[in-house]
Design a protein around this motif. Sequence first.
Motif: not given
Length: 253
Positions: A47, A73, A86, A108
């Motif tokens: 991301i 996220v 991320v 993440g």
Amino acid sequence: MDFRTTVERAQRLKQLHAEYTPLVLPTVWDVWSARTAADAGFPALTIGSHPLADSRGAEDHEGQTFEEVLAAVRPIIAAVDVPVSVDLEAGYGQQPADLIAGLTEVGGVGLNIEDTVHSDGGRVRSTQEHAAYIAGLRAAADNAGVPVWVNGRTDLFLHAEDAADVLDEAIERLRALEQAGADSLYPVGIQDNDDLLTAVIGAVAIPVNSTAHPVKHDLERFRRLGVGRITYGPLLQFAMTDTMKDMLVPWAP
């Protein structure tokens, strides 16, 4: 996301970096783009801070708080069954342990961390300071029991008038990040320069990440140069913006 799944995804991300040279991580920004990339067959995603900010009407360069980024996220990561890294810019003013805790709590399993501190006037961390931050992230991830993949980024080339002039300094910095525990290294701004990419790749022992444009760049070129990892930054979103405009113009009043 439960802890066991997060650990399994982190382990999978590490394995993928060993299996693919380079590992291409499409840079996504919302649930739709993440699902689209995963459905296209990519085994992991990242991301990006710039496209995420654009999708939310916010500014890049830490124009969102860490809490806002985590809230954004979380549903993206939950929407796919592949590991997700991320881009956390320069860390949003967080201590490394807090950054790792927040990231892993939302599922993440990897992160980018850069040396341009936008929340502090855009200053660039010194080599020692940036390496210390990377070391703190590595220690925090180890303590948490999650092998978070740390992609250590430097903007030295990006800020230089002539990127070649800072090659030695950049290599010194990247080596320091490697020694501090980074899993891969991200020298931003040299994706079109074969000589600089080759010099950096030859100077370190861990994968080097390059930015790529999904249309204008060639995967085989990056493979030939020895690039270990590819992300798109904002360039996938930019390319889709251009395509969308081309599609819509004939329909405009």
